[in-house]
Design a protein around this motif. Structure first.
Motif, PDB file in Angstrom:
ATOM      1  N   GLY A 295      -3.716   7.328  -6.348  1.00 24.24           N
ATOM      2  CA  GLY A 295      -3.740   8.326  -5.389  1.00 24.24           C
ATOM      3  C   GLY A 295      -4.636   8.451  -3.962  1.00 24.24           C
ATOM      4  N   GLY A 296      -5.453   9.386  -4.117  1.00 28.16           N
ATOM      5  CA  GLY A 296      -6.614   9.432  -2.992  1.00 28.16           C
ATOM      6  C   GLY A 296      -6.222  10.182  -1.787  1.00 28.16           C
ATOM      7  N   ARG A 297      -7.358  10.364  -0.820  1.00 29.74           N
ATOM      8  CA  ARG A 297      -7.342  11.303   0.480  1.00 29.74           C
ATOM      9  C   ARG A 297      -7.201  10.179   1.451  1.00 29.74           C
ATOM     10  NH1 ARG A 297     -11.452  15.831   0.651  1.00 29.74           N
ATOM     11  NH2 ARG A 297      -9.543  16.634   1.604  1.00 29.74           N
ATOM     12  N   SER A 298      -5.982   9.567   1.426  1.00 33.33           N
ATOM     13  CA  SER A 298      -5.570   8.684   2.673  1.00 33.33           C
ATOM     14  C   SER A 298      -4.237   8.823   2.831  1.00 33.33           C
ATOM     15  CB  SER A 298      -6.062   7.386   2.398  1.00 33.33           C
ATOM     16  OG  SER A 298      -5.061   6.417   1.779  1.00 33.33           O
ATOM     17  N   GLY A 299      -3.792   8.302   4.194  1.00 37.27           N
ATOM     18  CA  GLY A 299      -2.249   8.273   4.607  1.00 37.27           C
ATOM     19  C   GLY A 299      -1.510   7.368   3.621  1.00 37.27           C
ATOM     20  N   GLU A 300      -2.232   6.698   2.932  1.00 37.85           N
ATOM     21  CA  GLU A 300      -1.407   5.728   1.722  1.00 37.85           C
ATOM     22  C   GLU A 300      -1.288   6.219   0.335  1.00 37.85           C
ATOM     23  OE1 GLU A 300      -2.289   1.626   2.880  1.00 37.85           O
ATOM     24  OE2 GLU A 300      -3.731   2.313   4.013  1.00 37.85           O
ATOM     25  N   HIS A 301      -1.380   7.571   0.436  1.00 37.25           N
ATOM     26  CA  HIS A 301      -1.518   8.207  -1.037  1.00 37.25           C
ATOM     27  C   HIS A 301       0.068   7.741  -1.834  1.00 37.25           C
ATOM     28  CE1 HIS A 301      -2.629  11.521  -3.741  1.00 37.25           C
ATOM     29  NE2 HIS A 301      -1.212  11.569  -3.804  1.00 37.25           N
ATOM     30  N   GLU A 302       1.039   7.790  -1.378  1.00 41.95           N
ATOM     31  CA  GLU A 302       2.124   7.625  -2.039  1.00 41.95           C
ATOM     32  C   GLU A 302       2.433   6.167  -2.203  1.00 41.95           C
ATOM     33  OE1 GLU A 302       1.965   9.503   0.535  1.00 41.95           O
ATOM     34  OE2 GLU A 302       2.717  11.291  -0.020  1.00 41.95           O
ATOM     35  N   VAL A 303       1.933   5.220  -1.332  1.00 37.91           N
ATOM     36  CA  VAL A 303       2.072   3.978  -1.789  1.00 37.91           C
ATOM     37  C   VAL A 303       0.899   3.572  -2.915  1.00 37.91           C
ATOM     38  CG1 VAL A 303       1.492   1.602  -0.713  1.00 37.91           C
ATOM     39  CG2 VAL A 303       2.093   3.355   0.685  1.00 37.91           C
ATOM     40  N   SER A 304      -0.096   4.265  -2.885  1.00 35.63           N
ATOM     41  CA  SER A 304      -0.984   4.221  -4.145  1.00 35.63           C
ATOM     42  C   SER A 304      -0.260   4.350  -5.411  1.00 35.63           C
ATOM     43  CB  SER A 304      -2.151   4.975  -3.987  1.00 35.63           C
ATOM     44  OG  SER A 304      -2.750   5.013  -5.240  1.00 35.63           O
ATOM     45  N   ILE A 305       0.366   5.509  -5.400  1.00 32.83           N
ATOM     46  CA  ILE A 305       1.231   6.100  -6.554  1.00 32.83           C
ATOM     47  C   ILE A 305       2.091   4.910  -7.123  1.00 32.83           C
ATOM     48  CG2 ILE A 305       2.848   7.769  -7.516  1.00 32.83           C
ATOM     49  CD1 ILE A 305       1.421   9.896  -5.900  1.00 32.83           C
ATOM     50  N   ASN A 306       3.065   4.528  -6.177  1.00 29.81           N
ATOM     51  CA  ASN A 306       3.820   3.331  -6.605  1.00 29.81           C
ATOM     52  C   ASN A 306       3.236   2.110  -7.032  1.00 29.81           C
ATOM     53  OD1 ASN A 306       5.973   4.718  -5.487  1.00 29.81           O
ATOM     54  ND2 ASN A 306       6.125   4.030  -3.414  1.00 29.81           N
ATOM     55  N   SER A 307       1.929   1.594  -6.665  1.00 31.57           N
ATOM     56  CA  SER A 307       1.251   0.554  -7.165  1.00 31.57           C
ATOM     57  C   SER A 307       0.929   0.797  -8.610  1.00 31.57           C
ATOM     58  CB  SER A 307      -0.030   0.245  -6.112  1.00 31.57           C
ATOM     59  OG  SER A 307       0.573  -0.102  -4.783  1.00 31.57           O
ATOM     60  N   ALA A 308       0.512   1.974  -8.557  1.00 27.68           N
ATOM     61  CA  ALA A 308      -0.071   2.550  -9.911  1.00 27.68           C
ATOM     62  C   ALA A 308       1.040   2.542 -11.123  1.00 27.68           C
ATOM     63  CB  ALA A 308      -0.692   3.777 -10.010  1.00 27.68           C
ATOM     64  N   ARG A 309       2.173   3.057 -10.778  1.00 27.91           N
ATOM     65  CA  ARG A 309       3.389   2.909 -11.473  1.00 27.91           C
ATOM     66  C   ARG A 309       3.701   1.564 -12.130  1.00 27.91           C
ATOM     67  NH1 ARG A 309       8.275   6.409  -9.288  1.00 27.91           N
ATOM     68  NH2 ARG A 309       8.589   6.516 -11.505  1.00 27.91           N
ATOM     69  N   ALA A 310       3.582   0.632 -11.056  1.00 24.55           N
ATOM     70  CA  ALA A 310       4.074  -0.866 -11.387  1.00 24.55           C
ATOM     71  C   ALA A 310       2.843  -1.257 -12.359  1.00 24.55           C
ATOM     72  CB  ALA A 310       4.087  -1.621 -10.169  1.00 24.55           C
ATOM     73  N   ILE A 311       1.697  -1.148 -12.290  1.00 26.52           N
ATOM     74  CA  ILE A 311       0.327  -1.769 -12.823  1.00 26.52           C
ATOM     75  C   ILE A 311       0.320  -1.069 -14.225  1.00 26.52           C
ATOM     76  CG2 ILE A 311      -1.932  -1.668 -13.229  1.00 26.52           C
ATOM     77  CD1 ILE A 311      -2.023  -1.691 -10.012  1.00 26.52           C
ATOM     78  N   ALA A 312       0.755   0.371 -14.531  1.00 27.17           N
ATOM     79  CA  ALA A 312       0.811   1.013 -15.738  1.00 27.17           C
ATOM     80  C   ALA A 312       2.046   0.294 -16.397  1.00 27.17           C
ATOM     81  CB  ALA A 312       1.080   2.406 -15.471  1.00 27.17           C
ATOM     82  N   THR A 313       3.066   0.035 -15.888  1.00 28.59           N
ATOM     83  CA  THR A 313       4.284  -0.646 -16.632  1.00 28.59           C
ATOM     84  C   THR A 313       3.900  -1.920 -17.053  1.00 28.59           C
ATOM     85  OG1 THR A 313       5.878   0.640 -15.473  1.00 28.59           O
ATOM     86  CG2 THR A 313       6.562  -1.559 -16.437  1.00 28.59           C
ATOM     87  N   ALA A 314       3.148  -2.739 -16.283  1.00 25.84           N
ATOM     88  CA  ALA A 314       2.479  -4.056 -16.590  1.00 25.84           C
ATOM     89  C   ALA A 314       1.785  -4.126 -17.726  1.00 25.84           C
ATOM     90  CB  ALA A 314       2.086  -4.804 -15.458  1.00 25.84           C
ATOM     91  N   LEU A 315       0.895  -3.028 -17.857  1.00 22.29           N
ATOM     92  CA  LEU A 315      -0.168  -2.797 -18.952  1.00 22.29           C
ATOM     93  C   LEU A 315       0.312  -2.532 -20.190  1.00 22.29           C
ATOM     94  CD1 LEU A 315      -3.170  -1.216 -16.828  1.00 22.29           C
ATOM     95  CD2 LEU A 315      -3.182  -3.452 -17.775  1.00 22.29           C
ATOM     96  N   GLN A 316       1.685  -1.982 -20.254  1.00 28.27           N
ATOM     97  CA  GLN A 316       2.328  -1.927 -21.508  1.00 28.27           C
ATOM     98  C   GLN A 316       3.371  -2.647 -21.747  1.00 28.27           C
ATOM     99  OE1 GLN A 316       3.630   2.044 -20.357  1.00 28.27           O
ATOM    100  NE2 GLN A 316       1.792   2.910 -20.373  1.00 28.27           N
TER     101      GLN A 316
END
Length: 350
Positions: A11-32
Protein backbone atom coordinates in the motif's frame (compact mmCIF):
# COMPACT_ATOMS: atom_id res chain seq x y z
CA UNK A 1 11.01 -26.72 11.20
CA UNK A 2 8.41 -24.01 11.84
CA UNK A 3 7.32 -21.71 9.07
CA UNK A 4 8.86 -18.27 8.66
CA UNK A 5 6.28 -15.55 9.17
CA UNK A 6 6.60 -13.13 6.25
CA UNK A 7 5.28 -9.63 6.85
CA UNK A 8 4.01 -8.59 3.42
CA UNK A 9 4.08 -4.79 3.68
CA UNK A 10 2.13 -3.01 0.94
CA UNK A 11 0.00 0.00 0.00
CA UNK A 12 1.72 3.15 1.24
CA UNK A 13 1.38 6.89 0.93
CA UNK A 14 2.49 7.39 -2.67
CA UNK A 15 0.96 7.69 -6.11
CA UNK A 16 1.81 4.03 -6.70
CA UNK A 17 -0.49 2.72 -3.97
CA UNK A 18 -2.60 0.63 -6.35
CA UNK A 19 0.48 -0.77 -8.10
CA UNK A 20 1.77 -1.88 -4.69
CA UNK A 21 -1.49 -3.74 -3.98
CA UNK A 22 -1.22 -5.61 -7.29
CA UNK A 23 2.39 -6.55 -6.57
CA UNK A 24 1.48 -7.77 -3.08
CA UNK A 25 -1.35 -9.93 -4.39
CA UNK A 26 1.03 -11.70 -6.77
CA UNK A 27 3.64 -12.24 -4.04
CA UNK A 28 1.02 -13.56 -1.58
CA UNK A 29 -0.11 -16.09 -4.17
CA UNK A 30 3.49 -17.15 -4.80
CA UNK A 31 4.09 -17.66 -1.06
CA UNK A 32 1.16 -20.07 -1.00
CA UNK A 33 2.32 -22.05 -4.05
CA UNK A 34 4.30 -25.31 -4.11
CA UNK A 35 7.10 -25.72 -1.58
CA UNK A 36 6.63 -22.14 -0.35
CA UNK A 37 3.38 -23.17 1.32
CA UNK A 38 5.26 -25.37 3.79
CA UNK A 39 8.04 -22.80 4.36
CA UNK A 40 6.20 -19.51 4.84
CA UNK A 41 3.20 -18.03 6.60
CA UNK A 42 1.98 -14.71 5.19
CA UNK A 43 0.99 -11.82 7.43
CA UNK A 44 -0.46 -9.08 5.20
CA UNK A 45 0.30 -5.62 6.61
CA UNK A 46 -1.45 -2.90 4.65
CA UNK A 47 -0.66 0.81 4.84
CA UNK A 48 -3.69 2.81 3.63
CA UNK A 49 -3.25 6.25 2.16
CA UNK A 50 -3.72 7.77 5.63
CA UNK A 51 -0.57 5.94 6.78
CA UNK A 52 -2.15 3.93 9.64
CA UNK A 53 -0.85 0.34 9.53
CA UNK A 54 -3.48 -2.39 9.26
CA UNK A 55 -2.82 -6.12 9.62
CA UNK A 56 -4.60 -9.48 9.60
CA UNK A 57 -8.25 -9.18 8.52
CA UNK A 58 -7.98 -5.74 6.93
CA UNK A 59 -4.76 -6.58 5.10
CA UNK A 60 -6.22 -9.86 3.89
CA UNK A 61 -9.37 -8.10 2.69
CA UNK A 62 -7.37 -5.68 0.54
CA UNK A 63 -5.30 -8.56 -0.86
CA UNK A 64 -8.41 -10.49 -1.81
CA UNK A 65 -10.34 -7.60 -3.34
CA UNK A 66 -7.45 -5.58 -4.77
CA UNK A 67 -9.36 -2.46 -3.68
CA UNK A 68 -7.70 0.26 -1.54
CA UNK A 69 -9.23 0.88 1.87
CA UNK A 70 -10.98 4.21 2.42
CA UNK A 71 -9.81 5.47 5.82
CA UNK A 72 -10.35 8.36 8.18
CA UNK A 73 -7.39 10.75 8.09
CA UNK A 74 -8.45 12.83 11.07
CA UNK A 75 -6.43 11.12 13.82
CA UNK A 76 -2.74 11.33 12.90
CA UNK A 77 -1.48 10.07 16.28
CA UNK A 78 -2.69 6.60 15.24
CA UNK A 79 0.24 6.52 12.81
CA UNK A 80 2.44 5.27 15.63
CA UNK A 81 0.08 2.54 16.85
CA UNK A 82 1.49 -0.46 15.00
CA UNK A 83 -0.66 -3.61 15.01
CA UNK A 84 0.53 -6.09 17.67
CA UNK A 85 1.06 -8.75 15.00
CA UNK A 86 4.05 -6.72 13.73
CA UNK A 87 6.10 -8.13 16.63
CA UNK A 88 5.63 -11.67 15.29
CA UNK A 89 7.22 -11.07 11.88
CA UNK A 90 10.36 -13.11 11.10
CA UNK A 91 11.19 -11.41 7.79
CA UNK A 92 9.63 -8.44 6.02
CA UNK A 93 8.78 -8.31 2.32
CA UNK A 94 8.17 -4.58 1.69
CA UNK A 95 6.60 -4.01 -1.69
CA UNK A 96 5.93 -0.29 -1.35
CA UNK A 97 6.64 1.54 -4.59
CA UNK A 98 7.56 5.22 -4.79
CA UNK A 99 8.21 7.78 -2.03
CA UNK A 100 8.00 6.48 1.56
CA UNK A 101 8.45 2.95 0.23
CA UNK A 102 11.57 2.53 -1.84
CA UNK A 103 13.46 5.69 -0.86
CA UNK A 104 15.09 4.40 2.33
CA UNK A 105 12.46 5.65 4.77
CA UNK A 106 10.67 2.34 5.41
CA UNK A 107 14.02 0.55 5.14
CA UNK A 108 15.31 2.67 8.02
CA UNK A 109 12.30 1.73 10.14
CA UNK A 110 12.70 -1.98 9.38
CA UNK A 111 16.41 -1.74 10.18
CA UNK A 112 15.55 -0.26 13.58
CA UNK A 113 13.14 -3.16 14.13
CA UNK A 114 16.13 -5.49 13.70
CA UNK A 115 14.18 -7.89 11.51
CA UNK A 116 15.46 -9.04 8.07
CA UNK A 117 13.78 -7.48 5.05
CA UNK A 118 13.79 -8.07 1.30
CA UNK A 119 15.61 -5.57 -0.87
CA UNK A 120 18.17 -2.82 -0.51
CA UNK A 121 19.00 -1.10 2.75
CA UNK A 122 18.78 2.60 3.54
CA UNK A 123 21.70 3.68 1.35
CA UNK A 124 20.89 1.62 -1.74
CA UNK A 125 17.21 2.52 -1.57
CA UNK A 126 17.73 6.26 -1.11
CA UNK A 127 20.42 6.56 -3.78
CA UNK A 128 18.39 4.41 -6.17
CA UNK A 129 15.34 6.62 -5.70
CA UNK A 130 17.08 9.99 -6.06
CA UNK A 131 17.97 10.51 -9.72
CA UNK A 132 20.69 13.04 -8.89
CA UNK A 133 22.42 10.84 -6.32
CA UNK A 134 21.99 7.85 -8.63
CA UNK A 135 23.58 9.58 -11.62
CA UNK A 136 26.42 10.82 -9.44
CA UNK A 137 27.10 7.26 -8.26
CA UNK A 138 27.00 5.93 -11.83
CA UNK A 139 29.37 8.66 -13.01
CA UNK A 140 31.79 7.85 -10.18
CA UNK A 141 32.30 4.30 -11.51
CA UNK A 142 32.46 5.46 -15.14
CA UNK A 143 29.13 4.17 -16.42
CA UNK A 144 28.13 6.03 -19.63
CA UNK A 145 25.03 8.22 -19.42
CA UNK A 146 23.26 10.70 -21.69
CA UNK A 147 24.12 14.37 -21.10
CA UNK A 148 22.26 15.84 -18.15
CA UNK A 149 22.00 18.82 -15.82
CA UNK A 150 20.82 19.25 -12.24
CA UNK A 151 18.90 22.33 -11.14
CA UNK A 152 16.92 23.38 -8.07
CA UNK A 153 13.38 24.64 -7.64
CA UNK A 154 14.70 28.04 -6.56
CA UNK A 155 16.23 28.50 -10.00
CA UNK A 156 12.87 27.83 -11.66
CA UNK A 157 10.79 29.91 -9.29
CA UNK A 158 13.14 32.85 -9.44
CA UNK A 159 12.87 36.39 -10.76
CA UNK A 160 12.13 37.18 -14.38
CA UNK A 161 15.80 37.84 -15.16
CA UNK A 162 17.20 34.51 -13.94
CA UNK A 163 14.69 32.07 -15.44
CA UNK A 164 15.25 32.98 -19.14
CA UNK A 165 19.00 32.58 -18.64
CA UNK A 166 18.43 29.15 -17.12
CA UNK A 167 16.39 28.10 -20.16
CA UNK A 168 19.07 29.50 -22.49
CA UNK A 169 21.68 27.39 -20.74
CA UNK A 170 19.57 24.23 -21.00
CA UNK A 171 18.93 24.81 -24.70
CA UNK A 172 22.62 25.39 -25.41
CA UNK A 173 23.98 22.49 -23.36
CA UNK A 174 21.32 19.82 -23.94
CA UNK A 175 19.21 20.93 -26.90
CA UNK A 176 15.85 19.54 -27.94
CA UNK A 177 14.24 17.17 -27.39
CA UNK A 178 15.08 16.82 -23.72
CA UNK A 179 13.41 15.31 -20.69
CA UNK A 180 12.57 17.16 -17.48
CA UNK A 181 12.23 14.97 -14.39
CA UNK A 182 11.63 15.50 -10.66
CA UNK A 183 14.59 13.95 -8.85
CA UNK A 184 12.58 11.88 -6.37
CA UNK A 185 9.47 10.39 -7.94
CA UNK A 186 9.00 6.97 -9.49
CA UNK A 187 6.99 5.52 -12.37
CA UNK A 188 7.49 8.49 -14.71
CA UNK A 189 5.39 10.80 -12.49
CA UNK A 190 6.01 14.46 -13.34
CA UNK A 191 8.25 13.67 -16.32
CA UNK A 192 7.85 15.61 -19.56
CA UNK A 193 9.44 15.42 -23.00
CA UNK A 194 9.96 18.92 -24.39
CA UNK A 195 10.82 20.26 -27.84
CA UNK A 196 10.50 24.02 -27.49
CA UNK A 197 11.08 26.92 -25.11
CA UNK A 198 7.41 27.13 -24.13
CA UNK A 199 7.27 23.39 -23.38
CA UNK A 200 10.51 23.63 -21.42
CA UNK A 201 9.21 26.47 -19.26
CA UNK A 202 5.97 24.60 -18.56
CA UNK A 203 7.78 21.32 -17.78
CA UNK A 204 10.23 22.99 -15.39
CA UNK A 205 7.39 24.65 -13.53
CA UNK A 206 5.54 21.32 -13.29
CA UNK A 207 8.61 19.39 -12.10
CA UNK A 208 9.32 22.06 -9.49
CA UNK A 209 5.84 21.52 -8.07
CA UNK A 210 6.74 17.87 -7.38
CA UNK A 211 10.30 18.23 -6.07
CA UNK A 212 12.82 20.91 -5.13
CA UNK A 213 15.50 19.16 -7.23
CA UNK A 214 15.16 18.56 -10.96
CA UNK A 215 17.06 16.59 -13.62
CA UNK A 216 17.12 17.54 -17.31
CA UNK A 217 18.44 14.98 -19.80
CA UNK A 218 19.22 15.04 -23.51
CA UNK A 219 16.75 12.95 -25.50
CA UNK A 220 18.22 10.14 -27.60
CA UNK A 221 16.81 7.94 -30.33
CA UNK A 222 17.38 4.54 -28.83
CA UNK A 223 15.91 1.18 -27.93
CA UNK A 224 14.83 0.93 -24.28
CA UNK A 225 16.11 -2.27 -22.73
CA UNK A 226 16.11 -3.59 -19.17
CA UNK A 227 18.02 -6.12 -17.10
CA UNK A 228 17.05 -7.67 -13.76
CA UNK A 229 19.62 -8.21 -11.01
CA UNK A 230 19.32 -10.69 -8.15
CA UNK A 231 21.68 -11.22 -5.23
CA UNK A 232 23.66 -9.58 -2.45
CA UNK A 233 27.47 -9.61 -2.55
CA UNK A 234 27.61 -11.71 -5.73
CA UNK A 235 24.64 -10.56 -7.81
CA UNK A 236 23.67 -12.12 -11.11
CA UNK A 237 22.00 -10.60 -14.17
CA UNK A 238 19.03 -11.90 -16.12
CA UNK A 239 18.38 -12.04 -19.84
CA UNK A 240 17.62 -8.66 -21.42
CA UNK A 241 14.12 -7.39 -22.13
CA UNK A 242 12.94 -4.59 -24.39
CA UNK A 243 9.97 -2.22 -24.13
CA UNK A 244 8.23 -0.84 -27.19
CA UNK A 245 5.25 1.50 -27.29
CA UNK A 246 3.32 3.84 -29.56
CA UNK A 247 3.23 6.85 -27.24
CA UNK A 248 5.75 9.69 -27.33
CA UNK A 249 7.67 8.23 -24.39
CA UNK A 250 7.25 5.66 -21.61
CA UNK A 251 5.05 7.80 -19.37
CA UNK A 252 2.86 6.75 -16.42
CA UNK A 253 -0.25 6.14 -18.53
CA UNK A 254 1.66 3.99 -21.04
CA UNK A 255 3.37 2.05 -18.25
CA UNK A 256 0.17 1.12 -16.40
CA UNK A 257 -2.47 0.88 -19.14
CA UNK A 258 -2.96 -2.60 -20.58
CA UNK A 259 -1.95 -2.84 -24.22
CA UNK A 260 -0.11 0.48 -24.37
CA UNK A 261 3.36 -1.06 -24.09
CA UNK A 262 4.80 -4.35 -25.26
CA UNK A 263 7.53 -6.37 -23.51
CA UNK A 264 9.90 -8.41 -25.67
CA UNK A 265 11.76 -11.08 -23.70
CA UNK A 266 14.45 -11.89 -24.55
CA UNK A 267 15.34 -8.80 -26.56
CA UNK A 268 16.87 -9.46 -29.96
CA UNK A 269 20.36 -8.02 -29.47
CA UNK A 270 23.90 -8.98 -30.50
CA UNK A 271 25.63 -11.27 -27.99
CA UNK A 272 28.34 -8.71 -27.21
CA UNK A 273 25.71 -6.04 -26.44
CA UNK A 274 23.83 -8.43 -24.15
CA UNK A 275 27.03 -9.17 -22.23
CA UNK A 276 27.87 -5.47 -21.89
CA UNK A 277 24.40 -4.63 -20.60
CA UNK A 278 24.51 -7.45 -18.05
CA UNK A 279 27.93 -6.35 -16.82
CA UNK A 280 26.82 -2.71 -16.60
CA UNK A 281 23.66 -3.72 -14.73
CA UNK A 282 25.70 -5.46 -12.05
CA UNK A 283 28.14 -2.55 -11.90
CA UNK A 284 25.26 -0.09 -11.44
CA UNK A 285 23.73 -2.34 -8.77
CA UNK A 286 26.98 -2.33 -6.82
CA UNK A 287 27.58 1.40 -7.38
CA UNK A 288 24.54 2.35 -5.30
CA UNK A 289 25.07 -0.47 -2.76
CA UNK A 290 21.85 -2.26 -3.76
CA UNK A 291 20.98 -5.71 -2.47
CA UNK A 292 18.38 -8.36 -3.10
CA UNK A 293 16.80 -7.11 -6.29
CA UNK A 294 16.79 -4.30 -8.82
CA UNK A 295 15.80 -3.62 -12.40
CA UNK A 296 18.32 -1.58 -14.38
CA UNK A 297 17.17 0.36 -17.45
CA UNK A 298 19.32 1.26 -20.45
CA UNK A 299 19.25 3.08 -23.79
CA UNK A 300 20.80 1.17 -26.69
CA UNK A 301 21.62 3.33 -29.72
CA UNK A 302 21.65 0.75 -32.47
CA UNK A 303 23.28 2.97 -35.10
CA UNK A 304 26.42 3.54 -33.02
CA UNK A 305 26.15 0.50 -30.69
CA UNK A 306 26.34 2.86 -27.70
CA UNK A 307 24.82 1.80 -24.40
CA UNK A 308 23.75 4.36 -21.80
CA UNK A 309 22.60 3.44 -18.33
CA UNK A 310 19.34 5.28 -17.59
CA UNK A 311 18.25 4.39 -14.07
CA UNK A 312 17.93 1.68 -11.45
CA UNK A 313 14.73 0.66 -9.68
CA UNK A 314 15.31 -1.09 -6.35
CA UNK A 315 11.66 -2.12 -5.85
CA UNK A 316 10.27 -2.68 -9.35
CA UNK A 317 6.71 -3.71 -10.11
CA UNK A 318 6.20 -7.31 -9.01
CA UNK A 319 3.06 -8.70 -10.60
CA UNK A 320 3.41 -11.87 -12.66
CA UNK A 321 3.25 -9.62 -15.74
CA UNK A 322 5.88 -7.10 -14.61
CA UNK A 323 9.23 -6.92 -16.36
CA UNK A 324 11.37 -7.97 -13.37
CA UNK A 325 9.78 -11.38 -12.68
CA UNK A 326 9.28 -12.02 -16.40
CA UNK A 327 13.01 -11.50 -17.01
CA UNK A 328 13.82 -14.11 -14.36
CA UNK A 329 11.14 -16.45 -15.70
CA UNK A 330 12.93 -16.28 -19.08
CA UNK A 331 16.23 -16.86 -17.24
CA UNK A 332 14.95 -20.08 -15.64
CA UNK A 333 13.61 -18.86 -12.26
CA UNK A 334 9.84 -19.16 -11.90
CA UNK A 335 7.85 -16.59 -9.90
CA UNK A 336 7.39 -18.65 -6.67
CA UNK A 337 11.08 -19.62 -6.69
CA UNK A 338 12.07 -15.99 -7.24
CA UNK A 339 10.05 -14.90 -4.20
CA UNK A 340 11.65 -17.68 -2.16
CA UNK A 341 15.15 -16.65 -3.24
CA UNK A 342 14.49 -13.02 -2.29
CA UNK A 343 13.41 -14.00 1.20
CA UNK A 344 16.46 -16.23 1.61
CA UNK A 345 18.69 -13.36 0.44
CA UNK A 346 17.08 -11.13 3.07
CA UNK A 347 17.86 -13.64 5.79
CA UNK A 348 21.39 -14.09 4.46
CA UNK A 349 22.01 -10.33 4.45
CA UNK A 350 20.82 -9.99 8.05
Amino acid sequence: MSKLRVGLLFGGRSGEHEVSINSARAIATALQTGDNQSKYEVLPVYIPKNGVWQASEVGQQVLETGTPLVCDDSNPQQLWDFPPEVKTVDVWFPILHGPNGEDGTIQGLLTLMRVPFVGSGVLGSSVGMDKIAMKTAFAQVGLPQVNYKFIERSQVWSNACVFPKLCDDIEQSLGYPCFVKPANLGSSVGIAKVRSRSELESALDSAASYDRRIVIETGVTAREVECAVLGNDNPKASVIGEITYDSDFYDYETKYTDGRAQLHIPAQLPDNIITQIQEMAIEGFKAIDASGLARVDFFYVEATQEIFINEINTLPGFTAFSMYPQLWEASGIKFPELVDQLIQLAVEKA
